[in-house]
Structure formats: C-alpha cells, structure tokens
Scaffold this motif. Structure first.
Motif, PDB file in Angstrom:
ATOM      1  N   GLY A   7       0.787  -1.236   0.000  1.00 55.51           N
ATOM      2  CA  GLY A   7       0.000   0.000   0.000  1.00 55.51           C
ATOM      3  C   GLY A   7       0.812   1.275   0.000  1.00 55.51           C
ATOM      4  O   GLY A   7       0.245   2.372  -0.059  1.00 55.51           O
ATOM      5  N   ALA A   8       2.138   1.166   0.049  1.00 56.63           N
ATOM      6  CA  ALA A   8       2.975   2.369  -0.004  1.00 56.63           C
ATOM      7  C   ALA A   8       3.005   2.919  -1.426  1.00 56.63           C
ATOM      8  O   ALA A   8       2.786   2.190  -2.394  1.00 56.63           O
ATOM      9  CB  ALA A   8       4.393   2.043   0.464  1.00 56.63           C
ATOM     10  N   TYR A   9       3.280   4.218  -1.559  1.00 60.39           N
ATOM     11  CA  TYR A   9       3.289   4.813  -2.891  1.00 60.39           C
ATOM     12  C   TYR A   9       4.144   6.069  -2.936  1.00 60.39           C
ATOM     13  O   TYR A   9       4.548   6.617  -1.902  1.00 60.39           O
ATOM     14  CB  TYR A   9       1.867   5.134  -3.361  1.00 60.39           C
ATOM     15  CG  TYR A   9       0.974   5.864  -2.377  1.00 60.39           C
ATOM     16  CD1 TYR A   9       1.025   7.246  -2.224  1.00 60.39           C
ATOM     17  CD2 TYR A   9       0.048   5.160  -1.606  1.00 60.39           C
ATOM     18  CE1 TYR A   9       0.180   7.913  -1.347  1.00 60.39           C
ATOM     19  CE2 TYR A   9      -0.802   5.808  -0.718  1.00 60.39           C
ATOM     20  CZ  TYR A   9      -0.742   7.183  -0.592  1.00 60.39           C
ATOM     21  OH  TYR A   9      -1.571   7.840   0.283  1.00 60.39           O
ATOM     22  N   ALA A  10       4.420   6.502  -4.177  1.00 57.78           N
ATOM     23  CA  ALA A  10       5.120   7.768  -4.406  1.00 57.78           C
ATOM     24  C   ALA A  10       4.082   8.832  -4.733  1.00 57.78           C
ATOM     25  O   ALA A  10       3.095   8.570  -5.422  1.00 57.78           O
ATOM     26  CB  ALA A  10       6.116   7.633  -5.547  1.00 57.78           C
ATOM     27  N   ILE A  11       4.312  10.041  -4.221  1.00 57.33           N
ATOM     28  CA  ILE A  11       3.402  11.164  -4.446  1.00 57.33           C
ATOM     29  C   ILE A  11       4.055  12.153  -5.408  1.00 57.33           C
ATOM     30  O   ILE A  11       5.222  12.511  -5.242  1.00 57.33           O
ATOM     31  CB  ILE A  11       3.094  11.882  -3.125  1.00 57.33           C
ATOM     32  CG1 ILE A  11       2.455  10.920  -2.121  1.00 57.33           C
ATOM     33  CG2 ILE A  11       2.185  13.089  -3.356  1.00 57.33           C
ATOM     34  CD1 ILE A  11       2.367  11.483  -0.717  1.00 57.33           C
ATOM     35  N   ALA A  12       3.298  12.575  -6.403  1.00 58.77           N
ATOM     36  CA  ALA A  12       3.753  13.658  -7.290  1.00 58.77           C
ATOM     37  C   ALA A  12       3.623  14.962  -6.514  1.00 58.77           C
ATOM     38  O   ALA A  12       2.591  15.634  -6.546  1.00 58.77           O
ATOM     39  CB  ALA A  12       2.918  13.682  -8.567  1.00 58.77           C
ATOM     40  N   ALA A  13       4.667  15.318  -5.789  1.00 59.01           N
ATOM     41  CA  ALA A  13       4.595  16.354  -4.752  1.00 59.01           C
ATOM     42  C   ALA A  13       4.233  17.732  -5.302  1.00 59.01           C
ATOM     43  O   ALA A  13       3.323  18.395  -4.788  1.00 59.01           O
ATOM     44  CB  ALA A  13       5.912  16.408  -3.989  1.00 59.01           C
ATOM     45  N   CYS A  14       4.932  18.195  -6.315  1.00 58.68           N
ATOM     46  CA  CYS A  14       4.648  19.527  -6.860  1.00 58.68           C
ATOM     47  C   CYS A  14       3.234  19.604  -7.418  1.00 58.68           C
ATOM     48  O   CYS A  14       2.505  20.573  -7.181  1.00 58.68           O
ATOM     49  CB  CYS A  14       5.651  19.876  -7.959  1.00 58.68           C
ATOM     50  SG  CYS A  14       7.205  20.551  -7.340  1.00 58.68           S
ATOM     51  N   ASP A  15       2.852  18.579  -8.172  1.00 60.78           N
ATOM     52  CA  ASP A  15       1.508  18.561  -8.742  1.00 60.78           C
ATOM     53  C   ASP A  15       0.450  18.527  -7.637  1.00 60.78           C
ATOM     54  O   ASP A  15      -0.584  19.201  -7.741  1.00 60.78           O
ATOM     55  CB  ASP A  15       1.338  17.355  -9.659  1.00 60.78           C
ATOM     56  CG  ASP A  15       2.169  17.454 -10.924  1.00 60.78           C
ATOM     57  OD1 ASP A  15       2.628  18.574 -11.244  1.00 60.78           O
ATOM     58  OD2 ASP A  15       2.375  16.429 -11.592  1.00 60.78           O
ATOM     59  N   ALA A  16       0.706  17.752  -6.594  1.00 60.81           N
ATOM     60  CA  ALA A  16      -0.251  17.658  -5.492  1.00 60.81           C
ATOM     61  C   ALA A  16      -0.404  18.999  -4.784  1.00 60.81           C
ATOM     62  O   ALA A  16      -1.520  19.418  -4.440  1.00 60.81           O
ATOM     63  CB  ALA A  16       0.190  16.583  -4.509  1.00 60.81           C
TER      64      ALA A  16
END
Length: 277
Positions: free
Chosen positions: A143-152
């Motif tokens: 269930g872990a994931y990478a977040i598109a930080a700038c877009d978020a």
C-alpha cells in the motif's frame, strides 16, 4: 472597511497548501500568503516526488495521522482527476539487526497494515535492482506509494481557491502582532491584514525573518539528494511499475531512501540519506 479573515496561512509550501485546502472548506474567509510565486525552487518542500508509507519503523504513534493522510491523498487525486499517486509499493530493507526491518514489522503488526516479509531470494526475484547479501531481510508494504509532490501541492491550492480561499503571492510576511482578539499580519510591501487566527508554515527561515525567538530552538539543515540514471539496457528495472519506493539500512546504520522517476523533470532514481547533511 478591511476584511477580517477567519484564518491566514503564512507560507504556501506543501504544509501551507494543505492547510489552506482543508481550511477553505470549513471557513468562508481564508487567505494564504507566500513570499514567492505559486511555483518556485526556494521552498523546503519543493520537488517532484515524495514517499508515503504507513509501516513506519519509527513507531506506531504516527498511524492515526498516516491513516487520515492516506484518505486525504486519495481524495485529492480523485477530486483533481489527475494521477498524483504512483502505487509502487514500498520495500524496507536491512541486515538482521536492522532497525528499519524490525521497526516496520512491529508497526505493520500493530496497525494491521498489509505486508509481506521477504528473504534474500524473494527480494532478488521481486526487486532485482537491489544488490544485497544473503543475510538481508525486507518488509514489503504493497500500500505504499510515491506522491507527485509539486503537482499535489498545486492541486491543493487550486481546490482551496475553488472553495473560496484568497491568495497573496510575492509578498513576505514581516510582522505579526496581536490586535485585540485578532492578529495583524503585515507584509514587506506594506499590505496589512487582520485574522482571527494565523498559522505559520514558512519553513526553515521562520526564525530569521519572522519569529526570531525560535532561533535558539531550531537548526535548519540542508540535506543533499541525488538522481541516478540507469545504465543503458537496465531502464525497465527502475521503472515505477517494477521498482518500489524504498528504505535501505546499511550495515553501518546509515539509512538511504529512494523513489523511482515519476516526473519528466526528475529522471532516474532519486536517492537521499535520511537525516544526513
């Protein structure tokens, strides 16, 4: 007559943007102020990718916040109708004495977090990009994931404005002062605002420019991060669908973390040392 805001958020990095987003749905008069523009490279939270995991090796005290954050990340992605979360899974690797593996196993058990325990054979089969010894162990959190930080972050600001929030970019807050039951917020351009409450999320320069009384209590640090381009012919091994976000504890106790490339402006694998300058 000047508007008195219910809330002013000072600093619109990822923490400030998230605060503005959630506050805008609860209050009718919300303002966010940032010293720079909506996108810039000066914030401590800027960058294209971040890690989300719940099996924290640091302990289960974080779980209530993490469970709520997971709901909000998914809500933001659904609302924006853009891919913000890259569901790579997460692998937390180390030697038998590893704090990362033992701590992650403990938290996963306490929090009923879906996970698998992998030995050397399973690691090399499922994640062949890692060069490890036979004694190496790992916890895998699907269930872990990478977040598109700038877009978020930009989507948080968009959602805040949609819900009625106002923003003031390009003006640095230089003074906060109680004025009766309110707080007066003054910027370097001479603008002045009143608010019932103020939340300050300005990052490491908070003590230098706004709250000098904190200077003896906090120490900003610059932590370097690196990007490595896979060798020709090995690109597929490091693609997001094949390469999970990871934490890797070395024999000497040093802890690395990494994220596959999920954005065109950050090519290759992003790797950094945890808490090392």
């Amino acid at each position: 007559m000047n508007t008195t805001y219910d809330l002013i958020v000072v600093g619109l990095g990822i923490m400030g943007a998230a605060t503005l987003w959630r506050a805008a749905s609860r209050y009718s008069r919300v303002l966010g102020i940032d010293a720079y523009g909506p996108t810039h490279s000066y914030g401590s939270s800027q960058g294209s990718s971040r890690i989300f995991r719940r099996a924290y090796w640091e302990g289960d005290n974080y779980l209530p916040l993490l469970n709520h954050a997971d709901l909000l990340w998914n809500e933001l992605e659904k609302t924006s109708q853009k891919q913000l979360l890259f569901r790579t899974g997460g692998i937390f690797i180390g030697p038998p004495s590893s704090r990362v593996v033992a701590g992650s196993v403990r938290t996963a058990g306490q929090g009923a977090i879906e996970h698998e325990l992998w030995d050397w054979s399973k690691i090399t089969t499922r994640s062949p990009a890692f060069n490890i010894t036979r004694e190496t162990q790992a916890l895998y959190e699907p269930g872990a994931y990478a977040i598109a930080a700038c877009d978020a972050r930009l989507e948080m600001l968009n959602e805040a404005v949609k819900h009625g929030a106002s923003t003031d970019f390009g003006h640095r807050v230089v003074h906060l002062e109680n004025e009766g039951s309110d707080v007066r917020v003054t910027t370097n351009g001479g603008r002045s605002y009143l608010a019932r409450s103020v939340i300050v999320t300005t990052g490491p320069w908070i003590a230098d420019n706004l709250l000098p009384e904190l200077k003896q209590l906090i120490e900003p640090r610059r932590v370097p991060i690196y990007w490595f381009t896979p060798k020709s012919g090995f690109e597929k091994l490091f693609a997001p669908e094949n390469f999970p976000i990871f934490l890797y504890e070395r024999e000497d106790g040093a802890l690395l973390y990494g994220v596959p490339s999920i954005a065109g402006n950050e090519t290759g694998v992003k790797i950094g040392f945890h808490n090392r300058q």
